[in-house]
Motif scaffolding. Structure first.
Motif: not given
Length: 155
Positions: A139-142, A145-146, A148, A150
């Motif tokens: 998903h997108q952070h900043g 997209a990458h 990782h 959870h």
């Protein structure tokens, strides 16, 4: 929310009331819910040996004991994949308390905890585990997209 009622012997009620006062519970229901959750979490972790978990290991040790601090650091480095972070507190001139935040497969986390607690000179070791489900997401952070993982607490 469902309402249930239980019957307890008078002596057990007295002990429970003392427990409530000691821990600052406002009512019996809150305490009973917490006790049930704690027991169910413990059962879930012990029954599913391959599950993933997060947790903490807290222990007290005498930092003056021969090579103990070095041995503890070595164990943490050897298990760097599950030992996320460590808080080190000086209790007095000789004794320290450490709390290690853990994340990983339950069997590996328990192996790490056992290797610390069994070190000669470590006292008051206590492991607290919370079972989690691990999800890999993209998903997108900043700005990009990458992917990782959870750790989601199990319900």
């Amino acid at each position: 929310m469902e309402r249930i009622s239980i019957s307890l012997e008078e002596g057990l009620v007295d002990q429970f009331e003392h427990y409530l006062r000691q821990r600052g519970y406002r009512n019996r229901s809150e305490a009973i819910r917490d006790l049930i959750r704690d027991r169910l979490e413990t059962e879930r972790v012990t029954q599913k040996r391959s599950t993933h978990c997060v947790g903490t290991l807290t222990y007290v040790f005498n930092h003056e004991e021969r090579e103990l601090a070095r041995r503890l650091t070595h164990v943490q480095h050897h298990h760097h994949d599950v030992a996320v972070s460590t808080l080190h507190v000086h209790l007095d001139h000789d004794n320290c308390m450490e709390t290690v935040v853990l994340n990983g497969p339950t069997d590996q986390v328990e192996a790490f905890a056992n290797s610390i607690i069994s070190e000669p000179g470590v006292r008051h070791g206590k492991l607290n585990l919370i079972p989690v489900d691990v999800e890999t997401q993209r998903h997108q952070h900043g700005s990009g997209a990458h992917q990782h993982t959870h750790s989601r607490p199990q319900t």
